[in-house]
Design a protein around this motif. Structure first.
Motif, mmCIF file in Angstrom:
data_model
loop_
_atom_site.group_PDB
_atom_site.id
_atom_site.type_symbol
_atom_site.label_atom_id
_atom_site.label_comp_id
_atom_site.label_asym_id
_atom_site.label_seq_id
_atom_site.Cartn_x
_atom_site.Cartn_y
_atom_site.Cartn_z
ATOM 1 N N TYR A 17 35.652 127.012 73.083
ATOM 2 C CA TYR A 17 35.911 128.503 73.068
ATOM 3 C C TYR A 17 37.442 128.558 72.469
ATOM 4 C CZ TYR A 17 31.736 128.902 76.134
ATOM 5 O OH TYR A 17 30.521 128.833 76.701
ATOM 6 N N ALA A 63 27.920 132.699 74.499
ATOM 7 C CA ALA A 63 29.412 133.056 74.892
ATOM 8 C C ALA A 63 30.164 133.301 73.580
ATOM 9 C CB ALA A 63 29.960 132.013 75.510
ATOM 10 N N LYS A 123 31.762 137.121 72.312
ATOM 11 C CA LYS A 123 33.103 137.279 72.121
ATOM 12 C C LYS A 123 33.429 137.657 70.612
ATOM 13 C CE LYS A 123 37.683 135.821 73.377
ATOM 14 N NZ LYS A 123 38.426 134.866 74.195
ATOM 15 N N GLU A 159 24.400 128.495 76.351
ATOM 16 C CA GLU A 159 25.062 129.142 77.156
ATOM 17 C C GLU A 159 26.563 129.240 76.027
ATOM 18 O OE1 GLU A 159 28.356 128.501 80.470
ATOM 19 O OE2 GLU A 159 26.305 127.904 80.921
#
Length: 345
Positions: A87, A122, A126, A118
């Motif tokens: 991330y 995510a 975002k 997952e």
């Protein structure tokens, strides 16, 4: 020669002898490269799309004879990025202008179906204006379907060679040419923008093998095609084999552009590894994508698929200004865009 190039650019198939001449004949390759560049400009103008490459793991269950992170390489440095590290790479990349993130890694059992689902979810939550590309090897069709539903847009799975006998010389018996091709068919059927690709100059490769690659691409019609020279790694069974040449790799890029005028074709890091201007020359031969490295600096050297892989300068995400200047000097422009295939728009 000009008649052959015109025929290919018009969508016609060629005979084996005609392919053989374009692949190994004595003619001015620059005329081929110029025609490929003209075709890419017809469909994509001077736009060059950037992808943020995140190499998430150097663990791999496979034992491909050419690959530096093969299972049997006891000297390979292994790592895995955490979700948080991935991330963070995306956050950095978004600030730098990347609108596609490519999650690439070895076939690592740690990355379960749910783990990847997952991560994809995510990232898409975002950055809804971004595309997510996965390049995690062969998986069951159910995995591909789950990841697609989670938001993955594209999947890269190089076929490496469309010749089954050649494939079997590059891989151990446990790896199946038939299954690799099945995975590609599944990906395209599910709805992914699907990428195939092959090495140029790999051990035991013949001109007939390259002709088989071109016929496969023509039939399969992938949205993306990754083409790079074979570069040996010192800790593999192919360590002593010569690397693929610049001219032959550029020839395959150009022929692929003429065969698949709408394709997204990267000017690969491997091209930049064998020649200082290799990536720019790839763009001038029909490529329209570059993939700077967004991985944490601390692990870039550990994702060692082949020797002397470059991961600094214009190859690195932090060098985006240098990359843009190099692309501009070559006659193109880096654009902030997802960079989807024109076939998908």
């Amino acid at each position: 020669m000009t008649d052959l190039i015109d025929s290919l650019a018009s969508g016609n198939d060629l005979s084996d002898d005609e392919w053989r001449f374009l692949l190994e004949g004595d003619y001015d390759r620059q005329r081929l490269f110029d025609r490929a560049d003209k075709v890419r400009r017809q469909h994509y103008g001077t736009d060059v799309y950037i992808r943020g490459l995140i190499e998430i793991s150097s663990f791999c269950k496979n034992d491909c004879l050419y690959c530096g992170i093969r299972r049997s390489n006891a000297n390979a440095e292994r790592y895995r990025l955490s979700k948080e590290e991935i991330y963070a790479c995306c956050a950095q990349g978004y600030e730098l202008g990347f609108r596609t993130f490519v999650l690439q890694g070895g076939e690592d059992a740690y990355h379960t179906t749910e783990w990847v689902e997952e991560v994809v979810s995510a990232i898409k939550e975002k950055y809804p204006d971004c595309a997510v590309t996965l390049s995690l090897g062969e998986r069951p069709q159910e995995d591909y379907e789950i990841w697609y539903k989670a938001g993955a847009d594209r999947y890269l799975l190089r076929h490496e060679t469309a010749s089954r006998p050649h494939y079997e010389k590059l891989h151990p018996p446990q790896q199946s040419y038939k299954y690799r091709m099945l995975c590609l068919q599944n990906l395209k059927q599910i709805g992914y923008q699907t990428g195939a690709g092959f090495m140029v100059g790999s051990p035991f490769q013949s001109t007939d093998d390259l002709i088989a690659d071109m016929r496969f691409l023509r039939e399969f019609q992938p949205h993306m095609v990754g083409i790079g020279p074979f570069i040996p790694h010192h800790d593999t069974p192919f360590a002593a084999y010569p690397q693929g040449t610049l001219e032959q790799t550029l020839t395959m890029v150009a022929l692929t552009r003429l065969t698949l005028p709408h394709a997204l074709i990267p000017a690969t890091t491997a091209l930049g590894t064998i020649h200082p201007q290799g990536r720019e020359m790839g763009l001038q031969a029909g490529a329209n994508v570059v993939m700077p490295n967004l991985s944490p600096v601390s692990v870039r050297g550990q994702y060692s698929l082949y020797d002397n892989k470059i991961c600094a300068g214009e190859e690195a995400a932090e060098g985006i200004a240098l990359l843009k200047s190099c692309v501009t000097a070559a006659g193109y422009q880096v654009v902030v865009s997802r960079g989807d295939s024109v076939r998908m728009r």
